[in-house]
Design a protein around this motif. Structure first.
Motif, PDB file in Angstrom:
ATOM      1  N   PHE A 162      -8.470   9.007  -6.925  1.00 20.38           N
ATOM      2  CA  PHE A 162      -9.557   9.403  -7.830  1.00 20.38           C
ATOM      3  C   PHE A 162     -10.258  10.649  -7.284  1.00 20.38           C
ATOM      4  CE2 PHE A 162     -10.541   5.066 -10.092  1.00 20.38           C
ATOM      5  CZ  PHE A 162      -9.275   5.086 -10.658  1.00 20.38           C
ATOM      6  N   VAL A 216      -8.217  -0.606  -3.469  1.00 20.44           N
ATOM      7  CA  VAL A 216      -9.365   0.309  -3.471  1.00 20.44           C
ATOM      8  C   VAL A 216      -9.171   1.432  -2.452  1.00 20.44           C
ATOM      9  CG1 VAL A 216     -11.785   0.486  -2.725  1.00 20.44           C
ATOM     10  CG2 VAL A 216     -11.114  -1.261  -4.399  1.00 20.44           C
ATOM     11  N   THR A 217      -8.654   1.081  -1.281  1.00 20.36           N
ATOM     12  CA  THR A 217      -8.492   2.106  -0.237  1.00 20.36           C
ATOM     13  C   THR A 217      -7.562   3.232  -0.693  1.00 20.36           C
ATOM     14  OG1 THR A 217      -6.616   1.011   0.850  1.00 20.36           O
ATOM     15  CG2 THR A 217      -8.818   0.391   1.607  1.00 20.36           C
ATOM     16  N   ILE A 242       0.810  -1.213   0.000  1.00 20.36           N
ATOM     17  CA  ILE A 242       0.000   0.000   0.000  1.00 20.36           C
ATOM     18  C   ILE A 242       0.849   1.271   0.000  1.00 20.36           C
ATOM     19  CG2 ILE A 242      -1.677   1.305   1.355  1.00 20.36           C
ATOM     20  CD1 ILE A 242      -2.849  -1.242   2.359  1.00 20.36           C
ATOM     21  N   ALA A 288      -6.858   3.855  -4.204  1.00 15.71           N
ATOM     22  CA  ALA A 288      -7.359   4.435  -5.456  1.00 15.71           C
ATOM     23  C   ALA A 288      -8.508   5.407  -5.219  1.00 15.71           C
ATOM     24  CB  ALA A 288      -7.799   3.310  -6.403  1.00 15.71           C
ATOM     25  N   LYS A 289      -9.328   5.134  -4.229  1.00 13.67           N
ATOM     26  CA  LYS A 289     -10.464   6.041  -3.995  1.00 13.67           C
ATOM     27  C   LYS A 289      -9.979   7.456  -3.666  1.00 13.67           C
ATOM     28  CE  LYS A 289     -11.214   4.883   0.890  1.00 13.67           C
ATOM     29  NZ  LYS A 289     -10.606   6.105   1.459  1.00 13.67           N
ATOM     30  N   GLN A 339      -6.387  -8.284  -1.584  1.00 11.83           N
ATOM     31  CA  GLN A 339      -5.423  -7.379  -2.234  1.00 11.83           C
ATOM     32  C   GLN A 339      -6.172  -6.336  -3.070  1.00 11.83           C
ATOM     33  OE1 GLN A 339      -3.074  -8.250  -0.477  1.00 11.83           O
ATOM     34  NE2 GLN A 339      -1.469  -9.344  -1.576  1.00 11.83           N
ATOM     35  N   GLY A 340      -7.253  -6.746  -3.730  1.00  9.88           N
ATOM     36  CA  GLY A 340      -8.052  -5.780  -4.482  1.00  9.88           C
ATOM     37  C   GLY A 340      -8.633  -4.712  -3.559  1.00  9.88           C
ATOM     38  N   MET A 341      -9.110  -5.130  -2.398  1.00 14.68           N
ATOM     39  CA  MET A 341      -9.700  -4.184  -1.446  1.00 14.68           C
ATOM     40  C   MET A 341      -8.639  -3.196  -0.945  1.00 14.68           C
ATOM     41  SD  MET A 341     -12.954  -4.728  -1.122  1.00 14.68           S
ATOM     42  CE  MET A 341     -14.155  -6.026  -1.536  1.00 14.68           C
ATOM     43  N   ALA A 342      -7.431  -3.690  -0.704  1.00 14.14           N
ATOM     44  CA  ALA A 342      -6.347  -2.795  -0.267  1.00 14.14           C
ATOM     45  C   ALA A 342      -6.076  -1.741  -1.332  1.00 14.14           C
ATOM     46  CB  ALA A 342      -5.086  -3.611   0.023  1.00 14.14           C
TER      47      ALA A 342
END
Lengths: 261, 261, 261
Positions: A130, A123-124, A83, A126-127, A118-121
């Motif tokens: 963005f 997301v935290t 991360i 990228a949000k 890993q996808g959820m990590a």
């Protein structure tokens, strides 16, 4: 104000470097937990390798665009759940020509290849990236878009192979593998060649040797050149470590040698 | 108030889902760093796969109880040190019938299989979950309880095998492997079948192919059915990624085919 | 005041333990996120194994100094990116005779073997540890020091082997592997034997079996004894988990048996 690795590198010696850093990247870099002065306070040599060798040389090499090198780097970070470095490289990817739609699809795709956690990590991170750029729903891929046309012959062969090898052990895995190939892979927001590239990069970064051959072949079927494969390995040596790349080399060699030239 | 993945899923479409979420789970979920709106802001498609496919379908599949699916999921998260998703799934495990004693023993057991640092990371999450539920020392396993009776013949065979293979290289490893099998494995707070289940799940999640065969066999000796093994693999495909499961499938196939039916 | 694992262990039963904890270590330990009471609140048994078995027994074993055990432990934590336990073990390493220069070089070295992101994660911890001890630039290795003399015959053999195996696939990897061996490995701040030790420990901790043989041989060429290799494995069983060590054992056995005694 603390200067970060990238910001300092930019100021110091990288004005001619391949990746160009937008104002957003520089702002994000400023908030990174690792600054150039932090690195200097622990290892001036590591700072030099990061600044001069990696950002100053490797990223400028011909044979792979900064856009593709971003894709490879981002894939390695997501696959390994790192991360801390994601904000900087997500920004760099967007500045290097990766669209928000593509980054969104990379995260979704790698959730299947590296696990949903890993996808959820990702997301935290990228949000926030963005949000800071004002990237809203209109720049994201639809939840259920019209899918790319399926190559039915190739899909039938895949399904048959998986049914034979996995079917006797787990029909659940067979079923969701079909969803992975007929749904996830066919989403239009990320080109098949790029899906293959992030898949191969994630496999190498995580040492999953058994699947590298199949997916590197598929990547080259989808347009990845041998030169780009070579540069992907060079980039991954730095981001995933030498042993990961050395373990992948004999497999890549077999794939490249056995393809019709 | 931000709605989380689980809380939203519950409200939206999962009222009939297999896992039932207690008030504690919902409260914990509310404090999770990842909300459904976060996921939507990065990838509506990932949100759909997480909500509809994983929580809405996979967790409802017959062939494995929600309790066992929790055990598998928790094992994968601990083995890979994925702290972010632990609070939600620790809560879900407790709501699905995993006792505090069992969760305590799972963490201790996996400290040996994934390394003490991964066990410590799990402790940092579990202590808060236990505190929020008022789970105190009376609900935890004793430090040194009376151990389960040892199957001496099987233990002698194991000790002989380890002495032959490991002894010439490291007597220290031999010595503490004996402690692992005669002490940790024999603690009464977690059934042998569950110890095997978390061991196998952790090995698959971490790509440690060399030990999967032995421990899957032991799991089935201890009562794990072929159907449950199949569902474990289906669950792990989502939580540890497809390549981890595909690498485990041929090993699982060999084990299942060679067992007396 | 919460007492931490180490501080409590020290007070309770480890006054005669091999590692001695300085005031700095105890202070740092106090700020650790995991305290002995945290562990007790989740698993009294895990607390006992950590306190009595690992710190109380394993660290006191003859055959490997506390200094070398620190080097092995620190390498495993950096290789796997386990930030939570780094502050305590970085302090312990410095208290056990690892110099700031050596710790700095270990981080730089492992950036190449575990990936630059893992090196960066270690920097975020080490900078605070160094700052708290007043360790400044004068105690750090130079950015570009005079390198150790190269064993040209051995380096020529390595270069030839890499050119043959890697050259057909990636000249970029060949080029930077030369830099790794002619520059990084030859830096004078960390003895070749210690570079080999951290390399082997990182390979075992990350399950990178393919490179263990070469580097363990090199470690023993550089002075690592078979007894120390044995104790390295014993230590890593606890810090990287049993399966990582069991996968390394047959490779270590081959290396040790095939060396001239």
């Amino acid at each position: 104000m603390k200067k970060t690795l990238a910001a300092t590198a930019l100021t110091m010696s990288l004005s001619a470097a391949a990746p160009t850093f937008s104002e957003e990247t520089k702002r994000s870099a400023v908030s990174m937990p690792i600054s150039m002065s932090d690195i200097q306070a622990v290892s001036p040599a590591f700072g030099k390798y990061a600044r001069e060798t990696l950002l100053g040389e490797v990223w400028k090499r011909p044979g792979m665009s900064a856009r593709d090198r971003s894709v490879v780097t981002v894939a390695a970070l997501i696959a390994r759940g790192q991360i801390v470095e994601m904000p900087f490289y997500f920004e760099l990817a967007l500045d290097s020509g990766v669209t928000p739609t593509e980054l969104s699809e990379i995260i979704t795709h790698l959730a299947f290849y590296s696990g949903f956690p890993q996808g959820m990590a990702a997301v935290t991170v990228a949000k926030d990236v963005f949000a800071a750029r004002g990237i809203g729903a209109d720049q994201l891929p639809q939840e259920s878009p019209e899918l790319l046309p399926l190559n039915q012959a190739s899909e039938d062969a895949r399904a048959k192979r998986v049914e034979e090898s996995v079917g006797p052990v787990s029909q659940g895995v067979v079923e969701y593998t079909t969803m992975l190939f007929q749904d996830v892979w066919q989403r239009p927001g990320l080109a098949p060649r790029d899906r293959s590239l992030v898949t191969v990069a994630s496999l190498i970064a995580n040492g999953q040797a058994g699947q590298i051959g199949f997916h590197l072949n598929k990547a080259m079927d989808n347009g990845l050149t041998a030169t780009e494969a070579s540069e992907m390995l060079t980039t991954l040596a730095f981001y995933a470590g030498w042993p990961s790349v050395f373990s992948a080399v004999p497999i890549a060699k077999d794939v490249i040698e056995q393809r019709p030239s």
